[in-house]
Write an enzyme that holds these catalytic residues in place. Structure first.
Site, PDB file in Angstrom:
ATOM      1  N   GLY A 138       0.820  -1.198   0.000  1.00 22.96           N
ATOM      2  CA  GLY A 138       0.000   0.000   0.000  1.00 22.96           C
ATOM      3  C   GLY A 138       0.854   1.247   0.000  1.00 22.96           C
ATOM      4  O   GLY A 138       2.077   1.191   0.123  1.00 22.96           O
ATOM      5  N   GLY A 140       0.499   5.989   0.423  1.00 20.47           N
ATOM      6  CA  GLY A 140      -0.311   7.120   0.854  1.00 20.47           C
ATOM      7  C   GLY A 140      -0.740   7.082   2.310  1.00 20.47           C
ATOM      8  O   GLY A 140      -1.758   7.680   2.666  1.00 20.47           O
ATOM      9  N   ARG A 186      -2.138   4.797   3.863  1.00 22.26           N
ATOM     10  CA  ARG A 186      -3.413   4.101   4.050  1.00 22.26           C
ATOM     11  C   ARG A 186      -3.236   2.930   5.009  1.00 22.26           C
ATOM     12  O   ARG A 186      -2.422   2.046   4.785  1.00 22.26           O
ATOM     13  CB  ARG A 186      -3.955   3.614   2.700  1.00 22.26           C
ATOM     14  CG  ARG A 186      -4.350   4.760   1.779  1.00 22.26           C
ATOM     15  CD  ARG A 186      -4.713   4.266   0.386  1.00 22.26           C
ATOM     16  NE  ARG A 186      -5.000   5.394  -0.497  1.00 22.26           N
ATOM     17  CZ  ARG A 186      -4.068   6.074  -1.157  1.00 22.26           C
ATOM     18  NH1 ARG A 186      -2.793   5.728  -1.049  1.00 22.26           N
ATOM     19  NH2 ARG A 186      -4.390   7.091  -1.932  1.00 22.26           N
ATOM     20  N   GLY A 187      -4.024   2.948   6.056  1.00 18.15           N
ATOM     21  CA  GLY A 187      -3.984   1.873   7.022  1.00 18.15           C
ATOM     22  C   GLY A 187      -2.801   1.919   7.970  1.00 18.15           C
ATOM     23  O   GLY A 187      -2.593   0.983   8.746  1.00 18.15           O
ATOM     24  N   ARG A 194       9.751   4.024  -7.328  1.00 19.98           N
ATOM     25  CA  ARG A 194       9.001   4.932  -8.209  1.00 19.98           C
ATOM     26  C   ARG A 194       9.346   6.362  -7.831  1.00 19.98           C
ATOM     27  O   ARG A 194      10.011   6.614  -6.817  1.00 19.98           O
ATOM     28  CB  ARG A 194       7.493   4.709  -8.035  1.00 19.98           C
ATOM     29  CG  ARG A 194       7.043   4.800  -6.588  1.00 19.98           C
ATOM     30  CD  ARG A 194       5.551   4.695  -6.425  1.00 19.98           C
ATOM     31  NE  ARG A 194       5.146   4.557  -5.036  1.00 19.98           N
ATOM     32  CZ  ARG A 194       5.085   5.549  -4.159  1.00 19.98           C
ATOM     33  NH1 ARG A 194       5.391   6.793  -4.543  1.00 19.98           N
ATOM     34  NH2 ARG A 194       4.708   5.346  -2.909  1.00 19.98           N
TER      35      ARG A 194
END
Length: 432
Positions: free
Chosen positions: A158, A160, A162-163, A283
């Site tokens: 994942g 950003g 998130r979680g 990335r």
């Protein structure tokens, strides 16, 4: 002669428009392949060609690119791993199939699984927090007991934030493990949670292209227990030795994971024992990092990345030395954004960009993630103090009004005067 096309697999609300613009400046025709092109508002707004296709399906992508090749000369393929880190590996496989420049998909896959990444880095002696992996609540509890509270829980795949959450006591640990493993979190892979020692200290990101450390960004988070960015500055205010130590560990990460082609960003925390690696991302960092780098030193990483994917050499020479910074606009409460006014902030000298991610009447619900922010302000100047002063003045001039969300004829909270719901960016952005 067929027109040259740049294939973009999926999109990105920050970097997506920048890739479109850079491709067009280079004389390329951008085509977005997406499972849902409508989720990227800039595609329709700019009239960009987009094709609906299952981007999780490599065969479907190959078939669609083969069809595109009957009309265009495909100059290169790249993409965006938003909510889907394995997509980067798929892009690598797509490039290999069509004999185009691209990342090594095996190296990408090793990075996408945060537990596998940690294992490889640990064998190479890279400094990291203590960690364990857990597939159920019992394993989470046992891992946390071994490491010692506080710990950070995060999905093994994942982005950003998130979680991701800091768990400071047993109650928070139980609550968040239940959220991640109890059916409320949307998994794209078999559920597994990384349990990590909390590495306390300033946050930095090594911005890398073709194995070269272009510079280091300082990131500033909002209140714990979440890890959502409030702002960032490039270059980070580091001493020469601190910069060298982060750069040296970054190169160790690249060697261990078999990375080096194209962009990489590596997240660090500077702890009592120096820099420790939080995550290696195979990335380019998401916006606004590329804009800050271009404003600060004149290197356009997005354009240079496109050059690489189309088989050309990139130019990473610095052209000047400024300081650029961004502050994110985050609502101070849930509700409905009634209006937002950035006109006075935009008039501040030195402000480079004010961008809004949401429109009036948008419901706002805080999840403690990067996606919570409603916009950003970017500024640049010859030095750090001046840049921060410009940003603070601009942010102070942004006004918005958030109305409570009606619930069955009643409102969740009392009505607010517009200026009571004005956003504020933290000004205590100090060097460690």
């Amino acid at each position: 002669m067929a027109r040259k096309a740049l294939i973009l697999v999926e999109g990105h609300r920050g970097n997506g428009p920048l890739y479109i613009q850079a491709a067009q400046r280079l004389g390329l025709h951008p085509i977005t392949l997406s499972s849902d092109p409508a989720q990227y508002d800039y595609i329709a707004a700019k009239g960009i060609e987009a094709i609906r296709v299952d981007t999780d399906n490599l065969d479907a992508l190959i078939l669609e690119c083969s069809r595109i090749r009957t009309t265009y000369d495909i100059a290169g393929v790249t993409g965006f791993a938003v909510n889907n880190e394995p997509l980067s590996a798929t892009v690598g496989k797509l490039c290999l199939y069509f004999d185009l420049p691209g990342p090594n998909s095996a190296s990408i896959e090793r990075c996408c699984d945060k537990f596998v990444q940690r294992q490889i880095l640990a064998k190479a002696g890279v400094p990291m927090p203590l960690y364990r992996v857990a597939a159920n609540a019992t394993e989470v509890e046992g891992s946390a007991a071994e490491i010692g509270l506080p710990v950070v829980l995060k999905p093994v795949m994942g982005s950003g934030s998130r979680g991701v959450r800091l768990c400071r006591d047993a109650d928070e640990l139980t609550e968040h493990s239940s959220f991640l493993l109890g059916g409320r979190y949307l998994w794209r892979c078999p559920p597994r949670v990384l349990v990590e020692q909390f590495a306390e200290g300033p946050h930095y990101v090594a911005e890398i292209m073709e194995g070269e450390v272009i510079g280091i960004t300082a990131g500033y988070f909002g209140p714990l227990p979440h890890f959502a960015f409030r702002g960032m500055t490039f270059p980070a205010p580091l001493a020469d030795d601190e910069y060298r130590r982060i750069a040296d560990v970054s190169r160790s990460c690249l060697r261990a994971l078999g990375l080096g082609w194209g962009p990489t960003c590596i997240e660090f925390r500077w702890t009592k024992r120096g820099p420790v690696v939080i995550e290696v991302n195979p990335r380019l960092a998401g916006a606004p990092d590329p804009q800050l780098i271009q404003l600060a030193c004149g290197v356009d990483l997005i354009t240079e990345h496109i050059k690489l994917v189309t088989g050309k050499k990139c130019d990473l020479r610095r052209r000047h030395s400024h300081t650029a910074a961004a502050r994110f606009l985050r609502p101070d409460r849930d509700g409905i954004l009634e209006w937002i006014d950035t006109s006075r902030a935009a008039a501040v000298s030195g402000v480079n960009e004010i961008r809004l991610y949401v429109r009036p009447t948008t419901p706002l619900t805080s999840k403690g993630e990067d996606s919570d922010c409603i916009g950003r302000v970017i500024a640049a100047s010859p030095n750090l103090a001046q840049t921060e002063a410009i940003l603070q003045r601009a942010v102070d001039l942004v006004d918005w009004c958030i109305k409570p969300i009606p619930t069955g004829g009643k409102e969740r909270s009392a009505p607010l005067h517009p200026h009571q719901s004005r956003g504020r960016v933290r000004s205590d952005l100090r060097k460690h």
